[in-house]
Design a protein around this motif. Sequence first.
Motif, PDB file in Angstrom:
ATOM      1  N   GLY A 245       1.258  -2.083  -5.928  1.00  0.00           N
ATOM      2  CA  GLY A 245       1.935  -1.096  -6.755  1.00  0.00           C
ATOM      3  C   GLY A 245       3.438  -1.106  -6.555  1.00  0.00           C
ATOM      4  O   GLY A 245       4.135  -0.227  -7.020  1.00  0.00           O
TER       5      GLY A 245
ATOM      6  N   GLU B 275       7.075  -3.731  -6.505  1.00  0.00           N
ATOM      7  CA  GLU B 275       7.630  -4.991  -6.988  1.00  0.00           C
ATOM      8  C   GLU B 275       8.943  -5.256  -6.281  1.00  0.00           C
ATOM      9  O   GLU B 275       9.733  -4.338  -6.048  1.00  0.00           O
ATOM     10  CB  GLU B 275       7.836  -4.926  -8.503  1.00  0.00           C
TER      11      GLU B 275
ATOM     12  N   TRP C 123       9.102  -5.483 -16.353  1.00  0.00           N
ATOM     13  CA  TRP C 123       7.740  -5.279 -16.838  1.00  0.00           C
ATOM     14  C   TRP C 123       7.276  -6.526 -17.544  1.00  0.00           C
ATOM     15  O   TRP C 123       7.947  -7.091 -18.379  1.00  0.00           O
ATOM     16  CB  TRP C 123       7.676  -4.064 -17.769  1.00  0.00           C
TER      17      TRP C 123
ATOM     18  N   TYR D 118      15.324  -2.474 -11.195  1.00  0.00           N
ATOM     19  CA  TYR D 118      14.232  -1.904 -11.973  1.00  0.00           C
ATOM     20  C   TYR D 118      13.229  -3.030 -12.196  1.00  0.00           C
ATOM     21  O   TYR D 118      13.583  -4.198 -12.259  1.00  0.00           O
ATOM     22  CB  TYR D 118      14.718  -1.358 -13.319  1.00  0.00           C
TER      23      TYR D 118
ATOM     24  N   SER E 236      -4.565   0.260  -7.293  1.00  0.00           N
ATOM     25  CA  SER E 236      -3.608  -0.138  -6.258  1.00  0.00           C
ATOM     26  C   SER E 236      -3.651   0.819  -5.074  1.00  0.00           C
ATOM     27  O   SER E 236      -3.445   0.413  -3.931  1.00  0.00           O
ATOM     28  CB  SER E 236      -2.188  -0.236  -6.818  1.00  0.00           C
TER      29      SER E 236
ATOM     30  N   GLU F 281       8.893   0.893  -6.861  1.00  0.00           N
ATOM     31  CA  GLU F 281       7.509   1.258  -7.136  1.00  0.00           C
ATOM     32  C   GLU F 281       7.220   1.078  -8.617  1.00  0.00           C
ATOM     33  O   GLU F 281       8.011   1.469  -9.472  1.00  0.00           O
ATOM     34  CB  GLU F 281       7.274   2.714  -6.727  1.00  0.00           C
ATOM     35  N   ARG F 282       6.086   0.491  -8.915  1.00  0.00           N
ATOM     36  CA  ARG F 282       5.659   0.319 -10.299  1.00  0.00           C
ATOM     37  C   ARG F 282       4.916   1.569 -10.734  1.00  0.00           C
ATOM     38  O   ARG F 282       3.944   1.970 -10.112  1.00  0.00           O
ATOM     39  CB  ARG F 282       4.763  -0.899 -10.421  1.00  0.00           C
ATOM     40  N   ARG F 283       5.353   2.167 -11.797  1.00  0.00           N
ATOM     41  CA  ARG F 283       4.739   3.408 -12.285  1.00  0.00           C
ATOM     42  C   ARG F 283       3.406   3.159 -12.988  1.00  0.00           C
ATOM     43  O   ARG F 283       2.614   4.066 -13.142  1.00  0.00           O
ATOM     44  CB  ARG F 283       5.692   4.121 -13.244  1.00  0.00           C
ATOM     45  N   ASP F 284       3.167   1.924 -13.387  1.00  0.00           N
ATOM     46  CA  ASP F 284       1.933   1.635 -14.116  1.00  0.00           C
ATOM     47  C   ASP F 284       0.845   1.066 -13.199  1.00  0.00           C
ATOM     48  O   ASP F 284      -0.150   0.534 -13.687  1.00  0.00           O
ATOM     49  CB  ASP F 284       2.213   0.658 -15.260  1.00  0.00           C
ATOM     50  N   ALA F 285       0.991   1.195 -11.892  1.00  0.00           N
ATOM     51  CA  ALA F 285       0.061   0.566 -10.950  1.00  0.00           C
ATOM     52  C   ALA F 285      -1.323   1.206 -11.005  1.00  0.00           C
ATOM     53  O   ALA F 285      -2.332   0.516 -11.012  1.00  0.00           O
ATOM     54  CB  ALA F 285       0.624   0.636  -9.541  1.00  0.00           C
ATOM     55  N   GLY F 286      -1.413   2.511 -11.009  1.00  0.00           N
ATOM     56  CA  GLY F 286      -2.693   3.191 -11.152  1.00  0.00           C
ATOM     57  C   GLY F 286      -3.498   3.328  -9.877  1.00  0.00           C
ATOM     58  O   GLY F 286      -3.066   2.970  -8.785  1.00  0.00           O
TER      59      GLY F 286
END
Length: 133
Positions: A117, A119, A130, A127, A66, A58-63
């Motif tokens: 959201g 990857e 980015w 990981y 997403s 999971e991407r933490r910066d997706a917001g």
Amino acid sequence: MKTILNIIWLVLSGLWLSLGYMLAGLVLCITIIGIPFGIAAFRIARYALWPFGHTVVERRDAGAPSCVGNVLWLILAGWWLAIGHIVTGVAQCLTIIGIPLGIANFKMIPLSLMPLGKEIVPTDRPYPAWGSY
């Protein structure tokens, strides 16, 4: 071992599942609004061809966009792609050799329902890279 599993996967279900994702991607790319969803479908199509040796993070910066996109994806394409994984996974679990493939199908259901959201990364690098999206 993952190469052998990937080859068996490709023959028994990977090709068909990947074609389903590509079809969903083409249909979703018809409109400008659907292009991000189509790109997500094409990413998953590549993952559906050769899943062993990769994992989903999971991407933490997706917001929030997403999250909204995932709701739209679920309505437009996610539910029938998930049904494809369920049917294929159950069919594969009927044989002893197919059980690992069926489990892999079941692991792809959350990604098929809500792909934005997330990857897909190699398991030796679990990981997100980015900036590589």
